[in-house]
Design an enzyme around this catalytic site. Structure first.
Site, PDB file in Angstrom:
ATOM      1  N   GLU A   3       0.550  -1.167   0.292  1.00 31.34           N
ATOM      2  CA  GLU A   3      -0.134  -0.171   0.339  1.00 31.34           C
ATOM      3  C   GLU A   3       1.209   1.144   0.082  1.00 31.34           C
ATOM      4  O   GLU A   3       2.163   1.424  -0.305  1.00 31.34           O
ATOM      5  CB  GLU A   3      -1.062  -0.141   1.223  1.00 31.34           C
ATOM      6  CG  GLU A   3      -1.988  -1.094   0.985  1.00 31.34           C
ATOM      7  CD  GLU A   3      -2.735  -1.435   2.781  1.00 31.34           C
ATOM      8  OE1 GLU A   3      -3.053  -0.570   3.082  1.00 31.34           O
ATOM      9  OE2 GLU A   3      -2.671  -2.538   2.611  1.00 31.34           O
ATOM     10  N   LYS A  59      -1.023   3.275  -4.882  1.00 33.28           N
ATOM     11  CA  LYS A  59       0.354   2.809  -5.168  1.00 33.28           C
ATOM     12  C   LYS A  59       0.735   2.445  -6.309  1.00 33.28           C
ATOM     13  O   LYS A  59       2.031   1.508  -6.605  1.00 33.28           O
ATOM     14  CB  LYS A  59      -0.402   1.232  -4.717  1.00 33.28           C
ATOM     15  CG  LYS A  59      -1.296   0.917  -3.835  1.00 33.28           C
ATOM     16  CD  LYS A  59      -2.093   0.156  -3.769  1.00 33.28           C
ATOM     17  CE  LYS A  59      -3.596   0.087  -2.369  1.00 33.28           C
ATOM     18  NZ  LYS A  59      -4.450  -0.587  -2.697  1.00 33.28           N
ATOM     19  N   ARG A 267     -13.545  -9.263   0.869  1.00 34.88           N
ATOM     20  CA  ARG A 267     -12.263  -8.887   1.807  1.00 34.88           C
ATOM     21  C   ARG A 267     -12.464  -9.476   3.676  1.00 34.88           C
ATOM     22  O   ARG A 267     -13.378  -9.176   3.873  1.00 34.88           O
ATOM     23  CB  ARG A 267     -12.154  -8.149   1.429  1.00 34.88           C
ATOM     24  CG  ARG A 267     -11.634  -7.241   0.398  1.00 34.88           C
ATOM     25  CD  ARG A 267     -10.393  -6.639  -0.359  1.00 34.88           C
ATOM     26  NE  ARG A 267      -9.824  -6.252  -1.945  1.00 34.88           N
ATOM     27  CZ  ARG A 267     -10.417  -6.293  -2.550  1.00 34.88           C
ATOM     28  NH1 ARG A 267     -11.744  -5.656  -2.695  1.00 34.88           N
ATOM     29  NH2 ARG A 267      -9.826  -6.158  -4.102  1.00 34.88           N
TER      30      ARG A 267
END
Length: 279
Positions: A3, A59, A267
DNA sequence: AACAGGTCCTGAGGGC
DNA sequence: TGCCCTCAGGACCTGT
């Protein structure tokens, strides 16, 4: 899973190692690595280019060369290594998908076990953010454009979970699954809260938490869990500061509730339901 | 053998 | 109808 903090540390390392060095030859062995042209064309274009400037946006890594902008996204498992020799160990070698020989004799190697990472090359522009690669990418999480007012406005029509919005790179760039959980814990908001239910004050808590957590993590070298490493096998220590991520069944450090694992947007998500308010 | 996850793509559905 | 936006789900991959 790099990240923003991990990408920033990769960038710093590459800048230190590559600035003012020239690429003397290029070999790409995974055709799909090149995202916006044939991979042989990308090999040709990058040959004889010198590294000048280095940027991070979300990113994404941006390398400014003589007359090209080179954009790279590591996705899940992408890594850049700088080595004197190409590793012979077939376990490592099979995951090297691009080799860049440098004018100092060293090799810049791109490794990616899952082959999710992508690179793009464009004619150099004054403002990299105007490149097509950034068409659907919002302001960087550590930039001034990412403010409470901005976020509140972006959330006002969204019915999805707040965590889903924080992972949406067109809203804010640089937050992934680990930091989304940590940011929402710090802000005291349940990740399943409906985005449009959050008021300006909630947005301020999120923005403040995001900037604080991510800049702390940059300083500690990022989070190293699973296989993430940057540079030549360096690793960060922010995993020691995580408060909820991957801590299901552990006691909450704030309220002594129990941290739960739930699924949001397909997720894994970690939350303390006792002290993170669901709106 | 199921699971991990960032982004792209597709297609359904909403709102004007 | 047309258009744009939102959002869910599958695909991409490989190691564990």
């Amino acid at each position: 899973m790099p990240e923003a903090p991990e990408v920033q540390n990769v960038l710093n390392y590459l800048q230190e190692q590559l600035q003012n060095h020239k690429i003397t030859s290029v070999e790409i062995s995974h055709p799909k690595l090149s995202g916006n042209m044939d991979y042989h064309e990308m090999e040709k274009k990058l040959t004889n280019q010198t590294f000048h400037k280095f940027f991070r946006h979300g990113k994404y890594l941006v390398f400014e060369l003589d007359d090209l902008d080179w954009i790279s996204h590591l996705r899940m498992e992408g890594k850049f290594l700088i080595e004197d020799k190409i590793p012979e160990d077939p376990k490592i070698n099979k995951h090297i998908h691009a080799k860049f020989h440098l004018d100092n004799g060293k090799w810049l190697l791109y490794m990616d076990t899952r082959k999710f990472g992508r690179m793009q090359v464009y004619p150099r522009t004054e403002d990299y953010y105007s490149l097509p690669a950034f068409d659907k990418v919002g302001p960087d999480v550590l930039s001034d454009q990412f403010s409470a007012k901005y976020l509140h406005n972006k959330l006002k029509n969204r019915k999805c979970a707040i965590k889903t919005s924080l992972l949406n790179q067109s809203i804010v760039a640089g937050i992934g699954n680990i930091y989304a959980d940590e940011i929402l814990f710090d802000a005291g908001l349940d990740p399943r809260s409906i985005s449009s239910h959050l008021d300006l004050e909630d947005c301020k808590k999120i923005v403040d938490a995001a900037k604080q957590i991510l800049s702390e993590s940059v300083k500690s070298g990022g989070t190293t869990i699973r296989s993430f490493e940057y540079g030549n096998h360096l690793s960060g220590t922010y995993q020691d500061s995580l408060k909820v991520h991957q801590k299901s069944e552990e006691i909450c450090s704030r309220c002594h509730g129990t941290i739960e694992k739930v699924i949001v947007n397909q997720r894994s998500t970690y939350v303390c339901p006792a002290c993170q308010i669901r709106k």
